[in-house]
Enzyme design. Structure first.
Site, PDB file in Angstrom:
ATOM      1  N   HIS A 200      38.287  24.704  38.883  1.00 21.10           N
ATOM      2  CA  HIS A 200      37.898  25.311  40.163  1.00 21.10           C
ATOM      3  C   HIS A 200      36.384  25.504  40.206  1.00 21.10           C
ATOM      4  CE1 HIS A 200      37.103  29.651  39.197  1.00 21.10           C
ATOM      5  NE2 HIS A 200      37.996  29.487  38.230  1.00 21.10           N
ATOM      6  N   ASP A 219      33.124  30.808  34.362  1.00 17.44           N
ATOM      7  CA  ASP A 219      34.258  30.899  35.287  1.00 17.44           C
ATOM      8  C   ASP A 219      33.856  30.429  36.683  1.00 17.44           C
ATOM      9  OD1 ASP A 219      36.732  31.479  36.342  1.00 17.44           O
ATOM     10  OD2 ASP A 219      36.434  33.649  36.365  1.00 17.44           O
ATOM     11  N   GLU A 253      39.805  29.368  44.138  1.00 18.84           N
ATOM     12  CA  GLU A 253      40.727  29.838  43.103  1.00 18.84           C
ATOM     13  C   GLU A 253      40.669  31.351  43.001  1.00 18.84           C
ATOM     14  OE1 GLU A 253      41.840  31.089  38.931  1.00 18.84           O
ATOM     15  OE2 GLU A 253      39.959  31.345  40.026  1.00 18.84           O
ATOM     16  N   GLU A 254      39.459  31.907  43.073  1.00 17.56           N
ATOM     17  CA  GLU A 254      39.285  33.348  42.932  1.00 17.56           C
ATOM     18  C   GLU A 254      39.899  34.126  44.096  1.00 17.56           C
ATOM     19  OE1 GLU A 254      38.379  34.373  40.198  1.00 17.56           O
ATOM     20  OE2 GLU A 254      36.861  33.091  39.287  1.00 17.56           O
ATOM     21  N   ASP A 281      39.834  25.776  32.985  1.00 16.36           N
ATOM     22  CA  ASP A 281      39.245  26.983  33.570  1.00 16.36           C
ATOM     23  C   ASP A 281      38.675  27.825  32.435  1.00 16.36           C
ATOM     24  OD1 ASP A 281      38.543  29.228  34.972  1.00 16.36           O
ATOM     25  OD2 ASP A 281      40.454  29.445  36.012  1.00 16.36           O
ATOM     26  N   HIS A 359      33.124  37.238  36.441  1.00 13.22           N
ATOM     27  CA  HIS A 359      33.153  37.980  37.707  1.00 13.22           C
ATOM     28  C   HIS A 359      31.985  38.958  37.831  1.00 13.22           C
ATOM     29  CE1 HIS A 359      37.816  37.281  37.715  1.00 13.22           C
ATOM     30  NE2 HIS A 359      37.126  36.166  37.967  1.00 13.22           N
TER      31      HIS A 359
END
Length: 390
Positions: A200, A219, A253-254, A281, A359
């Protein structure tokens, strides 16, 4: 008037009951949703969020962000309630049998020798320079366009005499597009059997998604450039598979696996038979708890495909595999599993030993190992070649 006095309270009671209901979802292949239950007015503006195979709940945007902040994995199934309901209907032949051993080392190894950390580092430096890659931000749209141009340049430079290589953007309701690059297969009898390698492209700052800094180096910038490097060497080496091989870079994706759900839904609808899907991922962080290894996810995946991936690692990689679990809907492989297709997930190590900076604004290249990522590129190359021919 008396009729209204009787009906109005009844409607009010039903509305309260439906609004507070946690919807129990059965096997997605056999379940038909109650449209009144899912579309009643009190849920307007909310999203239907699935946090396990059996339970979903209508949530506000802030509640969804709360899941991300608590590292609770989820699927936003609001627009994809039929995912997994059509696969059994068109799957006419038996289940694909994965090989007992690897068999194409003579073809795989020349591609592996051409893999380079230099390309990955250059691409990841640019990819992390966008303020964020949130799927609903302008930065997410711009980063997706940049990524598409890199893939398109590889396609153009490959210059096949027979145009078997192509790339397209897959549009969504939001600005950031998914990307699909495809090697057309040479065997017409296998033309509807597709092998997919995915990652992603989006990133998220869990406190300020649209505006906060989210370089997303690991990520999933790491997975994005990992499979881009695998794609590059296959294209430059004039890879000619027997069945089609596709590389996917998913949007959103998130946001709850939105991009991959959209594509899996489309493939299911048009009856494309995906025989194997591998998700990359977070491939760049080497944890401290255990020796360096692939993390091979063993929950909510196809066990037979996962066993074959371990064979690929043993044959082509320098580091071993370690079983790990990541829970429900932890990456885009879950969309394909829900659709009924065999999928698997390789992550940077044991899930409990993975990157703690994701994140946040501190998910940066400094925390990553490109040599570690190179091992995942080897896996993607071998996955593509081996499964394209058997």
């Amino acid at each position: 008037m008396l009729k209204f006095l009787f009906v109005a309270p009844l409607i009010a009671i039903l509305t309260v009951l439906v609004t507070g209901l946690r919807i129990k979802i059965q096997d997605s292949v056999d379940f038909v949703y109650d449209e009144f239950q899912l579309s009643n007015l009190p849920n307007e503006g909310k999203r239907l969020i699935q946090t396990s195979p059996s339970t979903s709940e209508w949530m506000t945007e802030e509640q969804v962000l709360g899941l991300i902040r608590k590292n609770i994995k989820f699927m936003d199934v609001t627009d994809y309630r039929s995912l997994g309901t059509r696969y059994k209907a068109f799957k006419k032949h038996g289940r694909f049998q994965f090989p007992l051993s690897t068999a194409f080392e003579d073809e795989v190894m020349p591609f592996i020798y051409k893999l380079s950390t230099e390309h990955m580092q250059k691409n990841l430096e640019k990819f992390t320079s966008f303020r964020n890659r949130y799927y609903r931000s302008k930065y997410g749209e711009e980063s997706s366009q940049w990524l598409y141009e890199q893939v398109a340049n590889i396609v153009k430079a490959a210059n096949y005499s027979d145009p078997i290589l192509s790339v397209k953007q897959f549009s969504h309701k939001w600005g950031q597009k998914s990307i699909i690059a495809r090697f057309r297969g040479s065997d017409d009898s296998k033309s509807n059997e597709v092998v997919i390698i995915g990652a992603h492209q989006d990133s998220i700052n869990m406190w300020m998604p649209s505006f906060g800094r989210a370089p997303g180096a690991d990520d999933d910038g790491s997975g994005t450039v990992t499979i881009l490097e695998a794609f590059r060497v296959l294209a430059e080496g004039q890879f000619k598979p027997s069945r089609p091989v596709e590389f996917h870079w998913y949007s959103a994706e998130e946001g709850g696996l939105l991009g991959s759900q959209a594509i899996a839904s489309h493939y299911e609808e048009v009856e494309i038979d995906v025989i194997a899907m591998l998700q990359n991922d977070m491939t760049g962080f080497v944890g401290k708890k255990y020796p360096e290894a692939f993390g091979i996810v063993v929950d909510y995946v196809d066990s037979d495909l996962t066993s074959f991936i371990k064979k690929l690692i043993k044959s082509y990689a320098k580091i071993p595999a370690r079983d790990t679990k990541c829970g429900y809907a932890c990456s885009d492989h879950a969309s394909w599993i829900k659709a009924g297709y065999p999928s698997a997930f390789a992550i940077e190590g044991a899930f409990e030993d993975s990157n703690p900076y994701i994140h946040t604004s501190n998910d940066i290249i400094d925390h990553l190992s490109f040599e570690h990522m190179l091992e995942f590129s080897k896996l993607s190359v071998s996955f593509a070649v081996e499964l394209s021919h058997v």
